[in-house]
Design a protein around this motif. Structure first.
Motif, PDB file in Angstrom:
ATOM      1  N   ASP A  67       0.826  -1.155  -0.124  1.00 24.48           N
ATOM      2  CA  ASP A  67      -0.146  -0.084   0.054  1.00 24.48           C
ATOM      3  C   ASP A  67       0.829   1.198  -0.067  1.00 24.48           C
ATOM      4  O   ASP A  67       0.468   2.324  -0.278  1.00 24.48           O
ATOM      5  CB  ASP A  67      -0.946   0.021   1.314  1.00 24.48           C
ATOM      6  CG  ASP A  67      -2.076  -1.012   1.246  1.00 24.48           C
ATOM      7  OD1 ASP A  67      -2.276  -1.456   0.243  1.00 24.48           O
ATOM      8  OD2 ASP A  67      -2.491  -1.203   2.444  1.00 24.48           O
ATOM      9  N   PHE A  68       2.239   0.911   0.409  1.00 23.82           N
ATOM     10  CA  PHE A  68       2.974   1.965   0.549  1.00 23.82           C
ATOM     11  C   PHE A  68       4.157   2.093  -0.265  1.00 23.82           C
ATOM     12  O   PHE A  68       5.161   3.066   0.015  1.00 23.82           O
ATOM     13  CB  PHE A  68       3.315   2.376   1.861  1.00 23.82           C
ATOM     14  CG  PHE A  68       2.185   2.415   3.179  1.00 23.82           C
ATOM     15  CD1 PHE A  68       1.616   3.668   3.183  1.00 23.82           C
ATOM     16  CD2 PHE A  68       1.709   1.504   3.649  1.00 23.82           C
ATOM     17  CE1 PHE A  68       0.740   3.874   4.125  1.00 23.82           C
ATOM     18  CE2 PHE A  68       0.766   1.516   4.191  1.00 23.82           C
ATOM     19  CZ  PHE A  68       0.019   2.683   4.648  1.00 23.82           C
ATOM     20  N   ALA A  69       4.102   1.210  -1.224  1.00 24.27           N
ATOM     21  CA  ALA A  69       5.241   1.024  -2.119  1.00 24.27           C
ATOM     22  C   ALA A  69       5.930   2.495  -2.658  1.00 24.27           C
ATOM     23  O   ALA A  69       7.038   2.713  -2.945  1.00 24.27           O
ATOM     24  CB  ALA A  69       4.803   0.256  -3.326  1.00 24.27           C
ATOM     25  N   GLY A  70       4.892   3.482  -2.994  1.00 24.46           N
ATOM     26  CA  GLY A  70       5.267   4.591  -3.974  1.00 24.46           C
ATOM     27  C   GLY A  70       5.901   5.528  -3.174  1.00 24.46           C
ATOM     28  O   GLY A  70       6.667   6.648  -3.443  1.00 24.46           O
ATOM     29  N   ALA A  71       5.676   5.431  -1.682  1.00 27.93           N
ATOM     30  CA  ALA A  71       6.370   6.373  -0.675  1.00 27.93           C
ATOM     31  C   ALA A  71       7.692   6.144  -0.289  1.00 27.93           C
ATOM     32  O   ALA A  71       8.255   6.671   0.609  1.00 27.93           O
ATOM     33  CB  ALA A  71       5.488   6.601   0.570  1.00 27.93           C
ATOM     34  N   PHE A  72       8.308   4.778  -0.692  1.00 32.11           N
ATOM     35  CA  PHE A  72       9.718   4.153  -0.510  1.00 32.11           C
ATOM     36  C   PHE A  72      10.568   4.055  -1.530  1.00 32.11           C
ATOM     37  O   PHE A  72       9.843   3.685  -2.625  1.00 32.11           O
ATOM     38  CB  PHE A  72       9.269   3.228   0.619  1.00 32.11           C
ATOM     39  CG  PHE A  72       8.922   3.465   1.725  1.00 32.11           C
ATOM     40  CD1 PHE A  72       9.859   4.097   2.690  1.00 32.11           C
ATOM     41  CD2 PHE A  72       7.567   3.335   1.948  1.00 32.11           C
ATOM     42  CE1 PHE A  72       8.860   4.365   4.175  1.00 32.11           C
ATOM     43  CE2 PHE A  72       7.026   3.741   3.111  1.00 32.11           C
ATOM     44  CZ  PHE A  72       7.666   4.185   4.146  1.00 32.11           C
ATOM     45  N   PRO A  73      11.568   3.936  -1.612  1.00 30.06           N
ATOM     46  CA  PRO A  73      12.575   3.749  -2.486  1.00 30.06           C
ATOM     47  C   PRO A  73      12.278   2.190  -3.070  1.00 30.06           C
ATOM     48  O   PRO A  73      12.192   1.346  -2.047  1.00 30.06           O
ATOM     49  CB  PRO A  73      13.983   3.851  -2.014  1.00 30.06           C
ATOM     50  CG  PRO A  73      13.877   4.568  -0.666  1.00 30.06           C
ATOM     51  CD  PRO A  73      12.651   4.347  -0.246  1.00 30.06           C
ATOM     52  N   ASP A  74      12.724   2.141  -4.327  1.00 30.94           N
ATOM     53  CA  ASP A  74      12.661   0.873  -4.942  1.00 30.94           C
ATOM     54  C   ASP A  74      13.684  -0.168  -4.278  1.00 30.94           C
ATOM     55  O   ASP A  74      13.616  -1.220  -4.085  1.00 30.94           O
ATOM     56  CB  ASP A  74      12.765   0.832  -6.426  1.00 30.94           C
ATOM     57  CG  ASP A  74      11.729   1.452  -6.948  1.00 30.94           C
ATOM     58  OD1 ASP A  74      10.289   1.558  -6.398  1.00 30.94           O
ATOM     59  OD2 ASP A  74      11.601   1.925  -8.246  1.00 30.94           O
ATOM     60  N   ARG A  75      14.724   0.288  -4.030  1.00 32.86           N
ATOM     61  CA  ARG A  75      16.101  -0.569  -3.645  1.00 32.86           C
ATOM     62  C   ARG A  75      15.937  -0.616  -2.196  1.00 32.86           C
ATOM     63  O   ARG A  75      15.556   0.435  -1.267  1.00 32.86           O
ATOM     64  CB  ARG A  75      17.441   0.047  -4.092  1.00 32.86           C
ATOM     65  CG  ARG A  75      17.596   0.071  -5.396  1.00 32.86           C
ATOM     66  CD  ARG A  75      18.832   0.282  -5.815  1.00 32.86           C
ATOM     67  NE  ARG A  75      19.220   1.715  -5.227  1.00 32.86           N
ATOM     68  CZ  ARG A  75      20.267   2.553  -5.327  1.00 32.86           C
ATOM     69  NH1 ARG A  75      20.821   2.224  -6.502  1.00 32.86           N
ATOM     70  NH2 ARG A  75      20.553   3.277  -4.296  1.00 32.86           N
ATOM     71  N   GLY A  76      16.449  -1.539  -1.376  1.00 34.98           N
ATOM     72  CA  GLY A  76      16.412  -1.743  -0.181  1.00 34.98           C
ATOM     73  C   GLY A  76      15.015  -2.012   0.705  1.00 34.98           C
ATOM     74  O   GLY A  76      14.125  -2.252  -0.214  1.00 34.98           O
ATOM     75  N   ARG A  77      15.105  -2.091   1.963  1.00 35.58           N
ATOM     76  CA  ARG A  77      13.669  -2.421   2.473  1.00 35.58           C
ATOM     77  C   ARG A  77      13.656  -1.492   3.870  1.00 35.58           C
ATOM     78  O   ARG A  77      14.826  -1.482   4.267  1.00 35.58           O
ATOM     79  CB  ARG A  77      13.626  -3.865   2.789  1.00 35.58           C
ATOM     80  CG  ARG A  77      12.856  -4.369   3.887  1.00 35.58           C
ATOM     81  CD  ARG A  77      13.045  -5.887   3.881  1.00 35.58           C
ATOM     82  NE  ARG A  77      12.909  -5.896   5.344  1.00 35.58           N
ATOM     83  CZ  ARG A  77      12.412  -6.658   6.020  1.00 35.58           C
ATOM     84  NH1 ARG A  77      12.122  -8.045   5.362  1.00 35.58           N
ATOM     85  NH2 ARG A  77      12.080  -6.820   7.375  1.00 35.58           N
TER      86      ARG A  77
END
Length: 132
Positions: free
Chosen positions: A21-31
């Motif tokens: 749900d929040f994928a767009g608010a965080f960088p693609d790399r890392g976690r």
């Protein structure tokens, strides 16, 4: 209905938010170090009970019902209260950049965008002990 609001929410609704749900608010790399879905889930009873970020984080560490609601392991050590403020700020910044009608994060799943959450939700200190 269970005595605890947090347990009642989890039993009736299941997981409130997922990390996706929040994928767009965080960088693609890392976690992220802490699950964004768990942080969002903590914000629900935090707001309902009128707690500041410090007390919300304390509840996750001290109360099994809040840990259960968040989806964290019951023996999870919790997180620093500043993480809730950082998470909220990130969501509000992301919502401010969202296209009109497009929404961001949870809005894609039919939930209210962070920009639609009450401003009172974004309190990082409460009257009393946290303001000192």
């Amino acid at each position: 209905m269970p005595r605890s609001l947090a347990i009642g929410i989890r039993k009736v609704l299941g997981a409130l938010f997922t990390d996706e749900d929040f994928a767009g608010a965080f960088p693609d790399r890392g976690r992220p170090a802490i699950s964004p879905g768990a942080l969002a889930s903590v914000s629900v009873p935090q707001y309902a009970e009128g707690l500041c970020d410090r007390h919300g984080a304390d509840h996750v560490r001290a109360r099994m019902d809040w840990t259960f609601l968040s989806g964290l392991e019951l023996d999870d050590p919790g997180f620093d209260f500043t993480v809730l403020g950082d998470f909220s700020s990130r969501l509000h910044a992301r919502a401010g950049r969202a296209s009109p009608g497009g929404g961001a994060g949870p809005a894609a799943g039919g939930r209210a965008a962070a920009s639609q959450w009450p401003a009172a939700h974004r309190f990082h200190a409460c009257a009393g002990c946290c303001a000192r």
